[in-house]
Design an enzyme around this catalytic site. Structure first.
Site, PDB file in Angstrom:
ATOM      1  N   ARG A 149      49.878  63.529  50.822  1.00 25.60           N
ATOM      2  CA  ARG A 149      50.856  63.686  49.748  1.00 25.60           C
ATOM      3  C   ARG A 149      50.979  65.180  49.449  1.00 25.60           C
ATOM      4  O   ARG A 149      50.038  65.947  49.696  1.00 25.60           O
ATOM      5  CB  ARG A 149      50.402  62.942  48.492  1.00 25.60           C
ATOM      6  CG  ARG A 149      50.210  61.442  48.667  1.00 25.60           C
ATOM      7  CD  ARG A 149      49.698  60.828  47.372  1.00 25.60           C
ATOM      8  NE  ARG A 149      49.573  59.371  47.464  1.00 25.60           N
ATOM      9  CZ  ARG A 149      48.444  58.739  47.768  1.00 25.60           C
ATOM     10  NH1 ARG A 149      47.336  59.441  48.009  1.00 25.60           N
ATOM     11  NH2 ARG A 149      48.404  57.419  47.834  1.00 25.60           N
ATOM     12  N   LYS A 173      45.416  59.642  44.578  1.00 27.23           N
ATOM     13  CA  LYS A 173      45.751  59.026  43.290  1.00 27.23           C
ATOM     14  C   LYS A 173      44.504  58.424  42.660  1.00 27.23           C
ATOM     15  O   LYS A 173      43.651  57.870  43.345  1.00 27.23           O
ATOM     16  CB  LYS A 173      46.817  57.940  43.480  1.00 27.23           C
ATOM     17  CG  LYS A 173      48.203  58.499  43.799  1.00 27.23           C
ATOM     18  CD  LYS A 173      49.230  57.387  43.851  1.00 27.23           C
ATOM     19  CE  LYS A 173      50.636  57.933  44.063  1.00 27.23           C
ATOM     20  NZ  LYS A 173      51.650  56.870  44.105  1.00 27.23           N
ATOM     21  N   HIS A 245      57.293  64.184  51.452  1.00 33.59           N
ATOM     22  CA  HIS A 245      56.970  62.775  51.678  1.00 33.59           C
ATOM     23  C   HIS A 245      57.562  62.261  52.987  1.00 33.59           C
ATOM     24  O   HIS A 245      57.057  61.296  53.558  1.00 33.59           O
ATOM     25  CB  HIS A 245      57.474  61.932  50.501  1.00 33.59           C
ATOM     26  CG  HIS A 245      56.408  61.051  49.935  1.00 33.59           C
ATOM     27  ND1 HIS A 245      55.231  61.533  49.413  1.00 33.59           N
ATOM     28  CD2 HIS A 245      56.326  59.699  49.826  1.00 33.59           C
ATOM     29  CE1 HIS A 245      54.484  60.513  48.999  1.00 33.59           C
ATOM     30  NE2 HIS A 245      55.114  59.397  49.240  1.00 33.59           N
ATOM     31  N   ARG A 248      54.982  62.498  55.531  1.00 33.95           N
ATOM     32  CA  ARG A 248      53.997  61.426  55.346  1.00 33.95           C
ATOM     33  C   ARG A 248      54.524  60.105  55.908  1.00 33.95           C
ATOM     34  O   ARG A 248      53.818  59.391  56.624  1.00 33.95           O
ATOM     35  CB  ARG A 248      53.693  61.296  53.855  1.00 33.95           C
ATOM     36  CG  ARG A 248      52.700  60.211  53.470  1.00 33.95           C
ATOM     37  CD  ARG A 248      52.353  60.383  52.000  1.00 33.95           C
ATOM     38  NE  ARG A 248      51.759  59.205  51.389  1.00 33.95           N
ATOM     39  CZ  ARG A 248      50.461  58.900  51.403  1.00 33.95           C
ATOM     40  NH1 ARG A 248      49.624  59.708  52.039  1.00 33.95           N
ATOM     41  NH2 ARG A 248      50.002  57.824  50.799  1.00 33.95           N
ATOM     42  N   HIS A 271      46.201  54.133  50.629  1.00 35.49           N
ATOM     43  CA  HIS A 271      46.870  53.053  49.901  1.00 35.49           C
ATOM     44  C   HIS A 271      45.833  52.062  49.396  1.00 35.49           C
ATOM     45  O   HIS A 271      44.960  51.621  50.138  1.00 35.49           O
ATOM     46  CB  HIS A 271      47.854  52.316  50.819  1.00 35.49           C
ATOM     47  CG  HIS A 271      49.100  53.088  51.095  1.00 35.49           C
ATOM     48  ND1 HIS A 271      49.905  52.831  52.174  1.00 35.49           N
ATOM     49  CD2 HIS A 271      49.682  54.125  50.428  1.00 35.49           C
ATOM     50  CE1 HIS A 271      50.934  53.665  52.164  1.00 35.49           C
ATOM     51  NE2 HIS A 271      50.812  54.456  51.116  1.00 35.49           N
ATOM     52  N   TYR A 280      55.679  50.313  56.666  1.00 37.54           N
ATOM     53  CA  TYR A 280      55.820  51.188  57.833  1.00 37.54           C
ATOM     54  C   TYR A 280      55.863  50.428  59.154  1.00 37.54           C
ATOM     55  O   TYR A 280      55.929  51.044  60.217  1.00 37.54           O
ATOM     56  CB  TYR A 280      54.662  52.199  57.860  1.00 37.54           C
ATOM     57  CG  TYR A 280      54.699  53.163  56.714  1.00 37.54           C
ATOM     58  CD1 TYR A 280      55.625  54.196  56.672  1.00 37.54           C
ATOM     59  CD2 TYR A 280      53.825  53.029  55.642  1.00 37.54           C
ATOM     60  CE1 TYR A 280      55.675  55.070  55.616  1.00 37.54           C
ATOM     61  CE2 TYR A 280      53.863  53.902  54.575  1.00 37.54           C
ATOM     62  CZ  TYR A 280      54.789  54.924  54.570  1.00 37.54           C
ATOM     63  OH  TYR A 280      54.833  55.798  53.515  1.00 37.54           O
TER      64      TYR A 280
END
Length: 299
Positions: A149, A173, A245, A248, A271, A280
């Protein structure tokens, strides 16, 4: 209990027990404050412990009339759900009024990606004869090589760069750390930048451990990275809206199209849920056409 007290306790829970970032905590609080705002506007004096399904249904109708997008409505409902799960966990209420509330159905949007040829086109458009170009080359190679990120990129530390092992330690995150592999090309360009550019900079106090620095010797901002990519995209004449992004997304898409295990990609991207990674698994339409043309007997 009033709204102010319950929100303060909820904030402490998110910060201390969930270890969420300040941005994430504020997002959750903002969602619940919308509900409080609704009660104030409609002159309903209801405590957080007395909220029932009928009140929430009225709230949903209200935010819909405000013109909020389905995504924003779903986000708000998610925050309010988290608040009431917290109240249940703390034994402040016995039943969850959000249990039967349905969020708007969201259409899963495929992220924009670049082909490998377009990635190469961007990299070749970087002028590595300048200090900024050398840094940008290392930076974008790192983005694409490790699927970081933009926040993880600008926060990347020298102390978390394990060149001998080919790994980076990044903080994602919720302040969750993970180890991410980095390719040899990216490491090579990072080393060129560190030895040829960064070593000769005057670095401001407090920024000594950041990998990527601006010309003033301080860490980069998100906006700077966005602008660097925007200018490069225009320079090479690529007619796409490219952001950090996008690198990514491209990293993940190219791995899965190449046969990478979904769980491994989930781990590398950081994730929490594999359903986020599953987006994806789309394949390039040109590739699908090629498969039909090559293998279908009536093509």
């Amino acid at each position: 209990m009033n709204w102010s007290t319950s929100l303060t306790q909820f904030q402490g829970y998110l910060q201390l027990e969930k270890s969420l970032s300040s941005n994430s905590v504020e997002a959750y609080l903002r969602d619940v404050r919308k509900l409080v705002q609704y009660f104030e506007i409609t002159h309903q004096k209801i405590s957080p412990l007395a909220v029932e399904v009928v009140h929430l249904q009225g709230f949903l109708e209200w935010i819909n009339t405000l013109g909020m997008t389905p995504h924003s409505q779903a986000r708000t409902i998610s925050g309010i759900r988290a608040f009431y799960k917290f109240l249940i966990m703390e034994d402040m209420i016995q039943s969850d009024p959000t249990e039967t509330i349905e969020a708007p159905k969201l259409q899963r949007k495929l992220p924009d990606t670049l082909s490998y040829q377009e990635i190469v086109q961007l990299f070749e458009g970087i002028d590595v004869s300048t200090p900024e170009g050398t840094r940008n080359k290392a930076m974008l190679e790192t983005l694409y090589s490790s699927g970081l990120r933009v926040s993880e990129l600008i926060e990347l530390k020298l102390s978390n760069l394990y060149e001998d092992l080919g790994f980076l330690r990044v903080t994602g995150k919720g302040n969750k750390e993970r180890l991410v592999p980095i390719g040899k090309d990216a490491l090579k360009y990072i080393r060129v930048y560190l030895d040829g550019v960064r070593r000769h900079q005057t670095i401001k106090k407090g920024h000594e451990d950041f990998v990527f620095l601006n010309r003033r010797g301080t860490s980069l901002t998100r906006v700077m990275v966005f602008n660097i990519i925007k200018d490069l995209t225009a320079k090479v004449g690529l007619a796409k809206n490219v952001s950090p992004h996008t690198f990514r997304h491209s990293f993940a898409t190219h791995l899965i199209e190449g046969g990478a295990d979904l769980r491994a990609v989930q781990e590398m991207l950081g994730h929490e849920s594999i359903t986020t990674t599953e987006i994806y698994t789309h394949l390039d339409r040109d590739y699908l056409k090629q498969v039909i043309q090559e293998f279908h007997p009536r093509s």
